[in-house]
Write an enzyme that holds these catalytic residues in place. Structure first.
Site, PDB file in Angstrom:
ATOM      1  N   HIS A  42     -13.755  -3.907  -4.852  1.00  0.00           N
ATOM      2  CA  HIS A  42     -14.554  -2.948  -4.090  1.00  0.00           C
ATOM      3  C   HIS A  42     -15.799  -2.464  -4.825  1.00  0.00           C
ATOM      4  O   HIS A  42     -16.801  -2.148  -4.187  1.00  0.00           O
ATOM      5  CB  HIS A  42     -13.697  -1.748  -3.670  1.00  0.00           C
ATOM      6  CG  HIS A  42     -12.767  -2.059  -2.531  1.00  0.00           C
ATOM      7  ND1 HIS A  42     -11.814  -3.048  -2.598  1.00  0.00           N
ATOM      8  CD2 HIS A  42     -12.658  -1.539  -1.283  1.00  0.00           C
ATOM      9  CE1 HIS A  42     -11.154  -3.101  -1.446  1.00  0.00           C
ATOM     10  NE2 HIS A  42     -11.646  -2.204  -0.637  1.00  0.00           N
ATOM     11  N   ARG A  91      -3.521   4.139  -7.865  1.00  0.00           N
ATOM     12  CA  ARG A  91      -4.114   3.851  -6.547  1.00  0.00           C
ATOM     13  C   ARG A  91      -5.474   3.154  -6.694  1.00  0.00           C
ATOM     14  O   ARG A  91      -5.905   2.425  -5.810  1.00  0.00           O
ATOM     15  CB  ARG A  91      -4.239   5.130  -5.704  1.00  0.00           C
ATOM     16  CG  ARG A  91      -4.743   4.846  -4.300  1.00  0.00           C
ATOM     17  CD  ARG A  91      -4.503   5.968  -3.319  1.00  0.00           C
ATOM     18  NE  ARG A  91      -5.044   5.605  -2.017  1.00  0.00           N
ATOM     19  CZ  ARG A  91      -4.865   6.284  -0.903  1.00  0.00           C
ATOM     20  NH1 ARG A  91      -4.137   7.378  -0.909  1.00  0.00           N
ATOM     21  NH2 ARG A  91      -5.405   5.893   0.242  1.00  0.00           N
ATOM     22  N   HIS A 148     -18.945  -2.972  -2.888  1.00  0.00           N
ATOM     23  CA  HIS A 148     -19.740  -1.859  -2.340  1.00  0.00           C
ATOM     24  C   HIS A 148     -21.216  -1.998  -2.712  1.00  0.00           C
ATOM     25  O   HIS A 148     -22.095  -1.652  -1.920  1.00  0.00           O
ATOM     26  CB  HIS A 148     -19.217  -0.520  -2.876  1.00  0.00           C
ATOM     27  CG  HIS A 148     -17.984  -0.039  -2.150  1.00  0.00           C
ATOM     28  ND1 HIS A 148     -17.082   0.831  -2.726  1.00  0.00           N
ATOM     29  CD2 HIS A 148     -17.512  -0.297  -0.918  1.00  0.00           C
ATOM     30  CE1 HIS A 148     -16.108   1.070  -1.863  1.00  0.00           C
ATOM     31  NE2 HIS A 148     -16.344   0.395  -0.760  1.00  0.00           N
ATOM     32  N   GLU A 184      -5.076   9.283  -5.931  1.00  0.00           N
ATOM     33  CA  GLU A 184      -5.816   8.368  -6.797  1.00  0.00           C
ATOM     34  C   GLU A 184      -6.116   8.962  -8.176  1.00  0.00           C
ATOM     35  O   GLU A 184      -7.242   8.939  -8.659  1.00  0.00           O
ATOM     36  CB  GLU A 184      -7.111   7.896  -6.106  1.00  0.00           C
ATOM     37  CG  GLU A 184      -7.631   6.591  -6.700  1.00  0.00           C
ATOM     38  CD  GLU A 184      -8.731   5.951  -5.871  1.00  0.00           C
ATOM     39  OE1 GLU A 184      -8.528   5.739  -4.675  1.00  0.00           O
ATOM     40  OE2 GLU A 184      -9.790   5.683  -6.453  1.00  0.00           O
ATOM     41  N   LYS A 209       0.837  -1.205   0.000  1.00  0.00           N
ATOM     42  CA  LYS A 209       0.000   0.000   0.000  1.00  0.00           C
ATOM     43  C   LYS A 209       0.870   1.252   0.000  1.00  0.00           C
ATOM     44  O   LYS A 209       0.571   2.225  -0.708  1.00  0.00           O
ATOM     45  CB  LYS A 209      -0.967   0.002   1.190  1.00  0.00           C
ATOM     46  CG  LYS A 209      -1.877   1.226   1.146  1.00  0.00           C
ATOM     47  CD  LYS A 209      -3.240   1.038   1.710  1.00  0.00           C
ATOM     48  CE  LYS A 209      -4.071   2.304   1.424  1.00  0.00           C
ATOM     49  NZ  LYS A 209      -5.366   2.307   2.075  1.00  0.00           N
ATOM     50  N   HIS A 250     -17.664  -5.216   5.532  1.00  0.00           N
ATOM     51  CA  HIS A 250     -16.943  -4.641   4.384  1.00  0.00           C
ATOM     52  C   HIS A 250     -15.951  -5.654   3.782  1.00  0.00           C
ATOM     53  O   HIS A 250     -15.940  -5.884   2.572  1.00  0.00           O
ATOM     54  CB  HIS A 250     -16.215  -3.373   4.834  1.00  0.00           C
ATOM     55  CG  HIS A 250     -15.341  -2.772   3.787  1.00  0.00           C
ATOM     56  ND1 HIS A 250     -15.830  -2.121   2.674  1.00  0.00           N
ATOM     57  CD2 HIS A 250     -13.986  -2.748   3.658  1.00  0.00           C
ATOM     58  CE1 HIS A 250     -14.825  -1.710   1.923  1.00  0.00           C
ATOM     59  NE2 HIS A 250     -13.692  -2.090   2.491  1.00  0.00           N
TER      60      HIS A 250
END
Ligand code: NAD
Ligand code: GLY
Length: 379
Positions: free
Chosen positions: A254, A247, A258, A243, A233, A272
């Protein structure tokens, strides 16, 4: 203590905003000594939640006392709902009451909820105060405490109000994970798997061999998993803090995830990390469908997620008759990576070779999800 279990450090290289991530066991007891060299005065505020206050805060307060650092404490309710405007107001006003100055250090002791809220409070209080992250969940140690994304939620969506604000230090004490419920450890492990899947095939292979050790609390294995994740990371954040490009790779799993989290109402039915696990499985399945990766790669990722008792298929989720492909596709279009109505999706050419796909075909994704939901209902 073995050499592997000794404290490790990873530098996040961001010029004047660079900082160290310290990873080891019993670091909360050493937090005073770690922080002292970067404090402007021997005074701090600990922000935590009511679970962590019972399980871990006494270790941190002992560490601060040992270094003669005074502290106030703010204890907030545990849970995702705490990342809201009301708690932001409460927290920032408490910090003002405690006389926090710009140069002071606020310590976020907890999981991603406390880290995100405290980081955002630090970003806006007096137009920017310093803060340190002391993450106590695996998810926070490998992901949310590093990289400076801070946010709260609003009814319109998760993490929609926030700021980039880097911490001054991260203290990742893996001994804190000893009191973390197993389901939360598993959820954090999904983010560890993500780093192997993005760009580190040897790490993915190491995880396949060591999943039991990491999940069951082996100190050396946990330190290696957290350190490798933080190195990955840190490298991506140093190259693309805001980002603008790579990134976005950190969002593997995700965008699908999400949508499912939202469909489950951000409830404890689907954490999550569990949503990210399912999202990675779907991203690899979709990559295989588009001829990007081999079907065997998708099967390998799903087999590893199952080995960690994480969801790898829609059929692995709690039953939810409200889940439908059109609704999920619409939720995916709420993603922060939508630009000019076009969806950016993270797909993969292989395990350890993720790529950013701009202008993904949402109608095709909806068809894919429809087939996946139908297959899950047949199983
Ligand atoms: P969390 O902060 O809600 O913690 C999970 C649960 O574990 C909570 O009930 C908490 O009280 C409890 N807990 C924490 N540490 C404990 C310990 N050591 N012992 C016992 N109980 C403990 O959840 P999380 O999974 O850590 O974080 C999720 C949040 O992180 C989400 O809001 C998500 O949006 C955010 N996030 C942010 C980033 C980022 O880059 N900023 C990245 C990923 C996730
Ligand atoms: N968790 C995704 C990021 O930090 O960019």
């Amino acid at each position: 203590m073995t050499k592997e279990e000794a404290t490790q450090s990873v530098r996040v290289d961001l010029g004047a905003r660079s900082y160290d991530i310290h990873i080891g066991t019993r670091l909360l007891e050493d937090a005073g000594a770690l922080l002292a060299p970067i404090l402007t005065r021997k005074k701090t505020v600990i922000v935590t939640d009511d679970n962590v206050a019972k399980a871990q805060t006494p270790r941190l307060t002992a560490g601060l006392e040992r270094a003669d650092i005074a502290f106030d404490t703010v204890v907030l309710p545990a849970g995702e709902e705490t990342k809201n405007f009301a708690q932001l107001e409460f927290l920032t006003r408490r910090l003002i009451e405690f006389g926090v100055e710009r140069g002071d250090m606020i310590i976020a002791l907890g999981g991603g909820v406390i880290g995100d809220l405290t980081g955002f409070a630090a970003a806006v209080l007096r137009r920017g105060c310093r803060f340190a992250q002391a993450p106590t969940t695996l998810l926070a140690q490998v992901d949310s405490s590093v990289g400076g994304k801070t946010a709260i939620n609003v009814p319109e969506g998760k993490n929609l109000i926030g700021a980039f604000h880097q911490p001054a230090m991260v203290i990742a004490d893996i001994a804190a994970l000893d009191t973390l419920p197993t389901r939360e450890v598993r959820a954090g492990y999904a983010e560890v798997v993500k780093y192997g899947a993005i760009n580190d095939a040897p790490f993915f292979a190491w995880l396949e061999k060591n999943v039991g050790a990491v999940m069951n609390g082996d100190g050396a294995a946990r330190i290696r998993a957290v350190k490798t994740s933080c190195e990955a990371k840190a490298a991506i954040v140093a190259a693309d803090e805001r980002e603008a490009g790579e990134r976005a790779l950190l969002n593997l799993g995700h965008t699908f995830g999400h949508a499912f989290e939202a469909a489950y109402g951000y409830s404890s039915d689907l954490l999550h990390g569990e949503a990210v696990a399912l999202g990675m499985a779907l991203a690899f399945d979709y990559s295989a469908r588009k001829g990007l990766c081999a079907p065997a790669d998708a099967e390998r990722v799903k087999a590893h997620l199952r080995a960690a008792s994480l969801p790898a298929d829609i059929a692995d989720l709690p039953a939810n008759p409200k889940i439908d492909a059109a609704g999920l596709a619409a939720l995916m279009m709420q993603d922060k990576k939508v630009v000019g109505g076009k969806l950016t999706l993270i797909l993969a050419d292989a395990v350890g070779a993720a790529r950013i796909v701009k202008d993904a075909d949402v109608a095709d994704i909806e068809t894919f999800l429809k087939e996946k939901i139908a297959a899950a209902r047949r199983s």
